[in-house]
Design an enzyme around this catalytic site. Structure first.
Site, short mmCIF file in Angstrom:
data_model
loop_
_atom_site.label_atom_id
_atom_site.label_comp_id
_atom_site.label_asym_id
_atom_site.label_seq_id
_atom_site.Cartn_x
_atom_site.Cartn_y
_atom_site.Cartn_z
N LYS A 142 31.19 17.15 35.79
CA LYS A 142 32.51 16.61 36.08
C LYS A 142 33.16 16.22 34.76
CE LYS A 142 30.77 12.02 37.40
NZ LYS A 142 29.38 12.28 37.76
N ASP B 130 28.83 10.89 45.03
CA ASP B 130 28.29 10.63 46.37
C ASP B 130 26.81 10.26 46.31
OD1 ASP B 130 27.27 13.15 45.72
OD2 ASP B 130 27.35 13.86 47.78
N ASP C 70 23.91 11.72 46.64
CA ASP C 70 22.92 12.48 45.86
C ASP C 70 23.48 13.10 44.59
OD1 ASP C 70 24.46 14.44 47.22
OD2 ASP C 70 22.80 15.86 47.14
N THR D 86 31.93 28.51 52.24
CA THR D 86 31.44 27.20 51.84
C THR D 86 29.91 27.22 51.79
OG1 THR D 86 33.35 26.07 52.77
CG2 THR D 86 31.35 24.76 52.49
N SER E 19 35.55 20.08 48.60
CA SER E 19 34.82 18.93 49.12
C SER E 19 34.22 18.11 47.98
CB SER E 19 33.72 19.38 50.09
OG SER E 19 32.87 20.34 49.48
N ARG F 7 19.51 18.32 58.43
CA ARG F 7 20.07 16.97 58.47
C ARG F 7 20.12 16.48 59.91
NH1 ARG F 7 25.19 17.29 54.24
NH2 ARG F 7 23.97 17.88 52.42
N SER G 290 23.01 13.98 51.34
CA SER G 290 24.19 14.06 50.48
C SER G 290 25.15 12.90 50.70
CB SER G 290 24.88 15.41 50.67
OG SER G 290 25.89 15.60 49.72
N HIS G 291 26.35 13.20 51.18
CA HIS G 291 27.41 12.21 51.33
C HIS G 291 27.36 11.49 52.67
CE1 HIS G 291 28.56 16.05 52.99
NE2 HIS G 291 29.43 15.45 53.77
N GLU H 195 34.32 23.47 44.92
CA GLU H 195 34.69 23.37 46.33
C GLU H 195 35.64 22.20 46.51
OE1 GLU H 195 30.89 25.10 48.77
OE2 GLU H 195 30.88 22.96 48.32
N ASP I 106 26.06 15.36 43.99
CA ASP I 106 26.60 16.70 43.86
C ASP I 106 28.08 16.78 44.22
OD1 ASP I 106 26.44 16.46 46.59
OD2 ASP I 106 25.26 18.27 46.92
N ARG I 107 28.70 15.61 44.44
CA ARG I 107 30.15 15.56 44.66
C ARG I 107 30.74 14.51 43.75
NH1 ARG I 107 31.72 16.42 50.94
NH2 ARG I 107 30.19 18.00 51.46
#
Length: 531
Positions: free
Chosen positions: A384, A283, A285, A352, A373, A23, A115-116, A371, A287-288
């Site tokens: 979820k 988020d 992508d 993590t 996060s 990243r 990601s986020h 996690e 994954d959160r």
């Protein structure tokens, strides 16, 4: 006949990917041959060799995605890749991409996401290589990519005269390589139907459509298209009332696509103002996730514990397959441990990074994980769930009050000095405003599956009453260092369960800031984000 070209290049020394891939700022990737070098290194690292391999390629729609997609296609042709599976328009969430790798038994995949992190010409981009189990490349693979990147002297790619179009479903040939463009949502929805009871969800939402309000915030990331397919097409909810920011944008609408109380403030405000019963955000992508109701914010530490508690009775997948074990990242609150102990399940505390969960899942020792996060997952794909039964959960297990303070883009030297300062502390037995230190630990994890050791994963300061705080440096940022401070207090006193989190933790927060000297090291009076 496709002509191959070989050109000279100069290596870069900063292309070491982490668990979440490489990243950097977009402008870094736009340097001469920077992206090309990294893709060449990935091609030379593919398990079993690149010739004849099949890869899934796609991303979260952020700025610079198409340019990198074209580079991957050119280098794949030259490397002898047999086939690329590309979701339409190149759009795929990280969990859906993982599922495509597993379902199609491909060699792996390249996911283009940060990601986020924010997107746009002056913001962030990311490239992540996933292996054949659908998870992020393990450390031995990322180390190999890094080693190759530091010694590259030449690049080989296909000299294609035109941009390759992947907007239409179907197959095309580029030289000897096939590009199969698929609907990027169908397979994911089919998997969700195997896991959850869609008929029951649809019946509940339709029966209670006048009294139960649901609102999903895609944050202009890739999950907006999944939310529309699920909530509108599958469950019959009105788009205008049930979805917000569902159109993927290359800059996420100028916002930060991180689903927390700070960056998802529009959702938080609408839930409160419109008295939404169930609000959720995802988020960039996918994954959160964040879950909240009109009366409560559900911390990720609590949501994974609630999912684990109700999984056997509420989720068909777990009714059928059972639960092998539970796992959480080290900074995540110990609410999940209490569920595991009560249900007599094996449970793990890991560093993590999703790759640690992946090892446990592949070995059949973990079914549900999470996690703090805002990531929750299982041994099929990230899930979820609605967790409006949160107050009942507290009555059974007690409450783990938990918060996280993020200090973003801190000077890297100052951040490292802070961690070293905690390592040098000699405070066991000392009393800080009523909190007596019982241990100071530099967290180390020995993987029970492959025996690998991950050291220096974060500093933990524990107190005799069971409270603790954790300080670690995050590897998900693209610039400077992000310091994360996690604070946790356990209570089995029902009179405290409804107390505001920050109010309940205020004395412990003061102690954590005092011991860590975070303000002195960073020069920051307050964190960038509080969750």
């Amino acid at each position: 006949m496709v002509e191959l070209r070989t050109v000279s290049t100069q290596p870069y020394n900063d292309q070491k990917p982490g668990t979440s891939g490489l990243r950097k700022r977009v402008k870094v990737f736009q340097q001469q041959n920077y992206t090309e070098n990294f893709i060449q290194a990935v091609m030379e690292t593919i398990e079993g060799g690149s010739k004849g391999a099949t890869l899934v390629v796609g991303g979260d729609g952020r700025y610079y995605l198409d340019e990198v997609m074209q580079i991957i296609i050119k280098f794949s042709v030259a490397a002898g890749i047999k086939k690329l599976i590309v979701p339409q328009h190149g759009l795929v969430s990280t969990p859906a991409g993982s599922h495509l790798i597993r379902k199609n038994k491909t060699t792996g995949g390249i996911l283009l996401t940060a990601s986020h992190n924010p997107g746009g010409p002056d913001k962030d981009f990311g490239i992540k290589y996933n292996v054949r189990n659908g998870g992020p490349a393990p450390e031995n693979v990322t180390n190999k990519i890094f080693d190759i990147s530091k010694s590259l002297k030449k690049l080989t790619y296909a000299d294609l005269p035109d941009r390759v179009d992947y907007s239409q479903i179907g197959s095309q040939k580029i030289g000897d390589m096939e590009i199969q463009v698929i609907d990027g949502i169908d397979d994911y929805v089919a998997l969700m139907k195997e896991i959850f009871d869609f008929d029951a969800i649809r019946c509940f939402l339709q029966t209670n459509k006048d009294t139960f309000k649901l609102l999903f915030d895609g944050m202009h990331g890739v999950t907006g298209i999944y939310g529309e397919r699920l909530f509108v097409k599958e469950f019959g909810l009105p788009k205008e009332e049930s979805l917000m920011r569902s159109t993927p944008l290359s800059d996420f609408g100028g916002e930060h696509p991180d689903p927390n109380l700070t960056y998802a403030h529009e959702l938080v405000e609408r839930v409160e103002k419109e008295k939404i019963d169930f609000g959720a955000a995802s988020d960039g992508d996918g994954d959160r996730n964040m879950v909240l109701g009109k009366n409560a914010f559900v911390t990720p530490s609590d949501s994974v514990a609630v999912i684990a508690h109700y999984a056997r009775e509420a989720i068909p997948y777990f009714r059928k397959n059972g639960i092998n074990g539970l796992a959480r990242s080290m900074p995540t609150s110990r609410a999940l441990d209490l569920v595991a102990e009560k249900q007599q399940l094996e449970h793990f505390e890991v560093p993590t990074g999703w790759k640690f969960f992946g090892n446990l899942m592949d070995a059949g020792r973990c079914s549900i994980c999470g996690e703090e996060s805002f990531g929750t997952g299982s041994d099929h794909v990230r899930e979820k769930d609605g967790v409006w039964a949160i107050l009942e959960h507290y009555k059974i297990y007690g409450r783990n009050f938990f918060t996280r303070y993020d200090y973003e883009e801190v000077d890297s030297e100052a951040a490292n000095n802070l961690i070293q300062g905690l390592r040098d502390l000699n405070i066991v037995g000392k009393n800080f405003d009523g909190f007596i230190v019982s241990d100071v630990e530099d967290f180390e994890y020995r993987d029970p599956i492959d025996g690998s050791v991950s050291s220096h994963q974060g500093m933990i300061v524990k107190f005799k009453d069971g409270s603790r705080f954790v300080v670690r440096l995050s590897g998900t940022g693209a610039q400077g260092a992000t310091i994360r401070l996690y604070i946790e207090k356990y209570s089995n006193n029902p009179s405290e369960y409804a107390t505001d989190t920050q109010q309940a933790l205020e004395p412990l927060i003061r102690v954590a800031l005092d011991i860590s000297r975070l303000k002195q090291y960073t020069g920051r009076e307050k964190p960038t984000v509080i969750t």
